[in-house]
Enzyme design. Structure first.
Site, PDB file in Angstrom:
ATOM      1  N   ASN A  86       0.804  -1.223   0.000  1.00 53.84           N
ATOM      2  CA  ASN A  86       0.000   0.000   0.000  1.00 53.84           C
ATOM      3  C   ASN A  86       0.836   1.272   0.000  1.00 53.84           C
ATOM      4  O   ASN A  86       0.409   2.300  -0.538  1.00 53.84           O
ATOM      5  CB  ASN A  86      -0.923  -0.008   1.228  1.00 53.84           C
ATOM      6  CG  ASN A  86      -1.467   1.369   1.542  1.00 53.84           C
ATOM      7  OD1 ASN A  86      -2.345   1.878   0.866  1.00 53.84           O
ATOM      8  ND2 ASN A  86      -0.910   2.004   2.584  1.00 53.84           N
ATOM      9  N   TYR A 138       5.118   9.520 -10.764  1.00 50.21           N
ATOM     10  CA  TYR A 138       4.072   8.736 -10.120  1.00 50.21           C
ATOM     11  C   TYR A 138       3.403   7.802 -11.130  1.00 50.21           C
ATOM     12  O   TYR A 138       3.253   6.596 -10.884  1.00 50.21           O
ATOM     13  CB  TYR A 138       3.044   9.666  -9.488  1.00 50.21           C
ATOM     14  CG  TYR A 138       1.975   8.962  -8.697  1.00 50.21           C
ATOM     15  CD1 TYR A 138       2.268   8.370  -7.478  1.00 50.21           C
ATOM     16  CD2 TYR A 138       0.652   8.891  -9.159  1.00 50.21           C
ATOM     17  CE1 TYR A 138       1.294   7.723  -6.737  1.00 50.21           C
ATOM     18  CE2 TYR A 138      -0.331   8.253  -8.431  1.00 50.21           C
ATOM     19  CZ  TYR A 138      -0.006   7.667  -7.220  1.00 50.21           C
ATOM     20  OH  TYR A 138      -0.980   7.027  -6.498  1.00 50.21           O
ATOM     21  N   LYS A 151       3.663   3.637 -11.122  1.00 49.33           N
ATOM     22  CA  LYS A 151       2.440   2.842 -10.966  1.00 49.33           C
ATOM     23  C   LYS A 151       2.178   1.974 -12.191  1.00 49.33           C
ATOM     24  O   LYS A 151       1.699   0.842 -12.070  1.00 49.33           O
ATOM     25  CB  LYS A 151       1.244   3.760 -10.687  1.00 49.33           C
ATOM     26  CG  LYS A 151       1.280   4.420  -9.310  1.00 49.33           C
ATOM     27  CD  LYS A 151       1.289   3.399  -8.184  1.00 49.33           C
ATOM     28  CE  LYS A 151       1.190   4.039  -6.821  1.00 49.33           C
ATOM     29  NZ  LYS A 151       1.184   3.062  -5.705  1.00 49.33           N
ATOM     30  N   THR A 178      -7.113  11.590   1.214  1.00 47.41           N
ATOM     31  CA  THR A 178      -5.913  11.278   1.986  1.00 47.41           C
ATOM     32  C   THR A 178      -4.927  12.435   1.885  1.00 47.41           C
ATOM     33  O   THR A 178      -5.164  13.422   1.187  1.00 47.41           O
ATOM     34  CB  THR A 178      -5.230  10.004   1.443  1.00 47.41           C
ATOM     35  OG1 THR A 178      -4.858  10.236   0.068  1.00 47.41           O
ATOM     36  CG2 THR A 178      -6.159   8.799   1.515  1.00 47.41           C
TER      37      THR A 178
END
Length: 254
Positions: A89, A156, A160, A193
């Site tokens: 995670n 990023y 990913k 978040t």
């Protein structure tokens, strides 16, 4: 005993995942993050499930073999293991901005946390569980950014996308194993978040789409970390886990 190894449990989705996994009967949740989550530790003391905490910086990939040697010394000492699952995670968004403006150390850290760490962790996980004739699962938390590209998020998005490719490759490797590991990469959606806070605080010159992300928050269109964790656990524990290697729509799962 059902084992769950979760990275990035100090806050956000990781903290919510660990907290909810503690509610599963006969579970032992193994948390890995740079900082201890004292709330999680306190919560575990009031439950029948167990929690182990390892304070570790995932950018230190060269030291990860020793970490997993410690973890599996504990796991191997317990009889009657029913299942073991890994949730990668932990992740970082920075650096945000055109690639020429990104600092070298930030680029390296992004790829180390988002891609290299999960690769080394999965390598260790499979190595130590190769002879386990039990249910074994790996869930890699990816992002829609791996597929739907935006400017100023090249590090990023690339890390990913690499995580998705890695998940597909390992899933293929496991097809003909005697005791295979099921591997899934999942897009958790847009969640309220700290990562989203980082995006919204970015200057428009650095990230042209920042206003759209601010509007999502203002219009209440962000999912909570708690609900997202609930859906992730539902996927992890489902009979269909592993049939689709990259799950792009988590919230369509009933």
């Amino acid at each position: 005993m059902r084992y769950f190894i979760v990275t990035g449990t100090s806050k956000g989705i990781g903290a919510s995942l660990a907290k909810q996994l503690l509610d599963i009967e006969n579970s032992h949740v193994i948390c890995i993050s740079r900082q201890h989550n004292q709330e999680l530790i306190d919560t575990s003391e009031n439950k029948s499930s167990r929690l182990s905490y390892y304070s570790f910086d995932l950018s230190r990939t060269n030291e990860m073999d020793q970490l997993f040697e410690q973890i599996f010394e504990t796991i191997d000492s317990v009889p009657n293991i029913e299942s073991i699952s890994l949730i990668n995670n932990a992740g970082v968004l920075n650096p945000i901005g055109p690639i020429e403006d990104n600092k070298t150390e930030d680029i390296i850290n992004n790829v180390a946390i988002n891609l290299l760490a999960p690769m080394v962790i999965v390598s260790n996980f499979i190595k130590y569980t190769n002879t386990y004739n039990i249910d074994k699962r790996v869930m890699n938390i990816s992002s829609g950014s791996a597929k739907y590209l935006l400017p100023s998020q090249s590090c990023y998005s690339t890390s990913k996308a690499g995580l998705d490719s890695f998940s597909k490759s390992v899933s293929l490797e496991q097809l003909h194993k005697s005791y295979p590991v099921k591997v899934v990469s999942v897009y958790p959606g847009v969640i309220d978040t700290q990562m989203q806070s980082e995006i919204r605080s970015t200057r428009k010159e650095d990230f042209p789409y920042v206003d759209q992300f601010r509007q999502l928050a203002e219009q209440g269109k962000l999912q909570t970390a708690e609900y997202t964790a609930e859906k992730l656990i539902q996927l992890l524990c489902s009979e269909d886990f592993g049939r689709t290697t990259v799950v792009e729509d988590l919230f369509s799962i009933s």
